[in-house]
Write a protein that holds these residues in place. Sequence first.
Motif, PDB file in Angstrom:
ATOM      1  N   VAL A   1     -15.410   5.349   3.741  1.00 14.58           N
ATOM      2  CA  VAL A   1     -14.667   4.481   2.823  1.00 14.58           C
ATOM      3  C   VAL A   1     -13.702   5.327   2.009  1.00 14.58           C
ATOM      4  O   VAL A   1     -14.083   6.375   1.479  1.00 14.58           O
TER       5      VAL A   1
ATOM      6  N   ARG B   1     -11.243   5.302  -1.338  1.00 14.62           N
ATOM      7  CA  ARG B   1     -11.047   4.572  -2.590  1.00 14.62           C
ATOM      8  C   ARG B   1     -10.069   5.329  -3.465  1.00 14.62           C
ATOM      9  O   ARG B   1     -10.138   6.556  -3.573  1.00 14.62           O
TER      10      ARG B   1
ATOM     11  N   GLU C   1      -9.614  -0.026  -2.245  1.00 19.51           N
ATOM     12  CA  GLU C   1     -10.653   0.488  -1.358  1.00 19.51           C
ATOM     13  C   GLU C   1     -10.443  -0.028   0.059  1.00 19.51           C
ATOM     14  O   GLU C   1     -10.088  -1.190   0.243  1.00 19.51           O
TER      15      GLU C   1
ATOM     16  N   VAL D   1      -8.376  -0.239  -8.895  1.00 17.77           N
ATOM     17  CA  VAL D   1      -9.173   0.290  -7.786  1.00 17.77           C
ATOM     18  C   VAL D   1      -8.653  -0.308  -6.483  1.00 17.77           C
ATOM     19  O   VAL D   1      -8.429  -1.507  -6.389  1.00 17.77           O
TER      20      VAL D   1
ATOM     21  N   THR E   1     -19.484  11.986  -1.367  1.00 18.08           N
ATOM     22  CA  THR E   1     -18.118  11.579  -1.667  1.00 18.08           C
ATOM     23  C   THR E   1     -17.316  12.837  -1.960  1.00 18.08           C
ATOM     24  O   THR E   1     -17.694  13.621  -2.835  1.00 18.08           O
TER      25      THR E   1
END
Length: 160
Positions: free
Chosen positions: A89, A91, A36, A34, A146
């Motif tokens: 954000v 990601r 971010e 991951v 999202t």
Amino acid sequence: DRGPHAMADDLAALLVPERVLLVARTLRFPATDVAEWDVPAELSGVAPVRHAAEEQVREWDLGVDPLTVELIVSELVTNAVRHGAPPVVLRLLRGESTLTLEVRDGAATAPHLRHAKAGDEGGRGLHICSTLADAWGVRYEAEGKTVWAEIALDGADPPV
């Protein structure tokens, strides 16, 4: 140890007509899979996260075109900054068969595909993403949404 299909078959007999049960398997991504970044709520914040995403994909050596990732990230992040609300954000999720790009923002406004005319200055972002990605969509949350796109890794079947 049973898969979702076997569990769903067993549970189907327990359901009354016109009822639906969703069975899904979730998994937790290791931290190494991951990446971010918080995105400043201004257009000048797009380029740094776009380049960071490209560098991360090169570092992961996934067999996907980093420039394709960079273009999708650029379009999704630009849309979030222009039409969404902070916080924004970005990601990246490295899966076994896909790379998922997610851009979360604080607005509940629905993105939609447009077919821009030749003279239009904008309106091509989601069309570009839908062309380059194997799948894309939107998840709505209590505060915001999202927008995600998936790219199949080399040798993997595209997501369904």
